[in-house]
Each structure stands twice: as structure tokens, then as C-alpha cells.
Design a protein around this motif. Structure first.
Motif, PDB file in Angstrom:
ATOM      1  N   THR A   2       0.826  -1.192   0.000  1.00 56.22           N
ATOM      2  CA  THR A   2       0.000   0.000   0.000  1.00 56.22           C
ATOM      3  C   THR A   2       0.867   1.251   0.000  1.00 56.22           C
ATOM      4  O   THR A   2       1.843   1.337   0.736  1.00 56.22           O
ATOM      5  CB  THR A   2      -0.916   0.026   1.245  1.00 56.22           C
ATOM      6  N   GLN A   3       0.497   2.211  -0.827  1.00 57.20           N
ATOM      7  CA  GLN A   3       1.246   3.462  -0.894  1.00 57.20           C
ATOM      8  C   GLN A   3       0.786   4.385   0.226  1.00 57.20           C
ATOM      9  O   GLN A   3      -0.407   4.570   0.439  1.00 57.20           O
ATOM     10  CB  GLN A   3       0.999   4.112  -2.250  1.00 57.20           C
ATOM     11  N   ARG A   4       1.721   4.958   0.956  1.00 58.28           N
ATOM     12  CA  ARG A   4       1.437   5.838   2.096  1.00 58.28           C
ATOM     13  C   ARG A   4       2.027   7.219   1.819  1.00 58.28           C
ATOM     14  O   ARG A   4       3.161   7.497   2.180  1.00 58.28           O
ATOM     15  CB  ARG A   4       2.043   5.265   3.374  1.00 58.28           C
ATOM     16  N   LEU A   5       1.261   8.075   1.160  1.00 58.43           N
ATOM     17  CA  LEU A   5       1.743   9.404   0.791  1.00 58.43           C
ATOM     18  C   LEU A   5       1.715  10.365   1.983  1.00 58.43           C
ATOM     19  O   LEU A   5       0.784  10.340   2.793  1.00 58.43           O
ATOM     20  CB  LEU A   5       0.887   9.974  -0.334  1.00 58.43           C
ATOM     21  N   HIS A   6       2.753  11.217   2.063  1.00 62.91           N
ATOM     22  CA  HIS A   6       2.865  12.209   3.126  1.00 62.91           C
ATOM     23  C   HIS A   6       3.257  13.552   2.521  1.00 62.91           C
ATOM     24  O   HIS A   6       4.141  13.616   1.672  1.00 62.91           O
ATOM     25  CB  HIS A   6       3.921  11.791   4.144  1.00 62.91           C
ATOM     26  N   LEU A  32       5.722  16.152  -1.555  1.00 58.54           N
ATOM     27  CA  LEU A  32       4.906  14.964  -1.318  1.00 58.54           C
ATOM     28  C   LEU A  32       5.851  13.769  -1.362  1.00 58.54           C
ATOM     29  O   LEU A  32       6.626  13.618  -2.312  1.00 58.54           O
ATOM     30  CB  LEU A  32       3.842  14.848  -2.414  1.00 58.54           C
ATOM     31  N   PHE A  33       5.781  12.915  -0.339  1.00 59.77           N
ATOM     32  CA  PHE A  33       6.749  11.833  -0.192  1.00 59.77           C
ATOM     33  C   PHE A  33       6.053  10.478  -0.117  1.00 59.77           C
ATOM     34  O   PHE A  33       4.939  10.379   0.396  1.00 59.77           O
ATOM     35  CB  PHE A  33       7.605  12.083   1.053  1.00 59.77           C
ATOM     36  N   PRO A  34       6.720   9.425  -0.597  1.00 62.20           N
ATOM     37  CA  PRO A  34       6.093   8.111  -0.713  1.00 62.20           C
ATOM     38  C   PRO A  34       6.017   7.307   0.581  1.00 62.20           C
ATOM     39  O   PRO A  34       5.359   6.279   0.626  1.00 62.20           O
ATOM     40  CB  PRO A  34       6.979   7.386  -1.730  1.00 62.20           C
ATOM     41  N   ASP A  35       6.683   7.782   1.634  1.00 63.68           N
ATOM     42  CA  ASP A  35       6.642   7.071   2.908  1.00 63.68           C
ATOM     43  C   ASP A  35       6.974   8.033   4.039  1.00 63.68           C
ATOM     44  O   ASP A  35       7.490   9.125   3.807  1.00 63.68           O
ATOM     45  CB  ASP A  35       7.608   5.880   2.913  1.00 63.68           C
ATOM     46  N   TYR A  36       6.662   7.620   5.260  1.00 62.41           N
ATOM     47  CA  TYR A  36       6.859   8.501   6.412  1.00 62.41           C
ATOM     48  C   TYR A  36       8.329   8.796   6.666  1.00 62.41           C
ATOM     49  O   TYR A  36       8.685   9.932   7.000  1.00 62.41           O
ATOM     50  CB  TYR A  36       6.220   7.896   7.668  1.00 62.41           C
ATOM     51  N   THR A  38      10.873   9.129   4.633  1.00 63.94           N
ATOM     52  CA  THR A  38      11.355  10.165   3.722  1.00 63.94           C
ATOM     53  C   THR A  38      10.755  11.518   4.075  1.00 63.94           C
ATOM     54  O   THR A  38      11.447  12.538   4.071  1.00 63.94           O
ATOM     55  CB  THR A  38      11.012   9.794   2.267  1.00 63.94           C
ATOM     56  N   HIS A  64      -2.384   9.781   2.748  1.00 58.29           N
ATOM     57  CA  HIS A  64      -2.995   8.470   2.526  1.00 58.29           C
ATOM     58  C   HIS A  64      -4.203   8.273   3.434  1.00 58.29           C
ATOM     59  O   HIS A  64      -5.169   7.620   3.049  1.00 58.29           O
ATOM     60  CB  HIS A  64      -1.975   7.349   2.717  1.00 58.29           C
TER      61      HIS A  64
END
Length: 80
Positions: A2-6, A32-36, A38, A64
Motif C-alpha cells: 500500500t502506498q502511504r503518501l505524506h 509529497l513523499f512516498p513514505d513517512y 522520507t 494516505h
């Protein structure tokens, strides 16, 4: 997976103990980053860069979670 955008953003606050921005036109969108992890690294870099200004504050928004909430609400029938 699952992608978790931040989203990392920040700016100068009216009061350092609050969350109201002094000028919403001057909000700095870091990205906008693909994980927490980063996003956290980007947040930390900006927070450290602006450490001398007590009114500057940066945030990490869990995009997300907003997307998941929208999906959950779309699956719920509207009340009559």
C-alpha cells in the motif's frame, strides 16, 4: 504494498503555540513523499533550517489517511 503518501509543509505561525499560519499565501510546500521516513527526513531538514525563528513550524500530513477516508465515505450510502 500500500502506498502511504505524506505531505510536508510549513510556514510562519501567528502564535508559536498554535497552528494558525500568519499568511496562508506564504506557506512553504516542501513536497509529497512516498513514505513517512522520507517525509520525516524532509520535515527535520526544514525544521532545523528555520530553528532560529520560533514562529516557523513544519508539519507532516498523512495524505494516505485522507484518501482512505474518502474511499470509506464513498462506500457508505448517503442518508436520505
Amino acid at each position: 504494498m500500500t502506498q502511504r503518501l505524506h505531505l510536508v509543509f510549513g510556514g510562519e505561525l501567528v502564535d508559536p503555540s498554535g497552528t494558525e499560519f500568519k499568511d496562508t499565501n506564504d506557506i512553504h510546500v516542501v513536497g509529497l513523499f512516498p513514505d513517512y521516513a522520507t517525509a520525516y527526513d524532509a520535515w527535520k531538514a526544514e525544521a532545523q533550517r528555520t530553528v532560529d525563528n520560533a514562529h516557523m513550524r513544519y508539519f507532516v500530513a498523512h495524505v494516505h489517511r485522507l484518501m482512505e477516508e474518502d474511499l470509506a465515505n464513498a462506500a457508505t450510502p448517503a442518508a436520505s
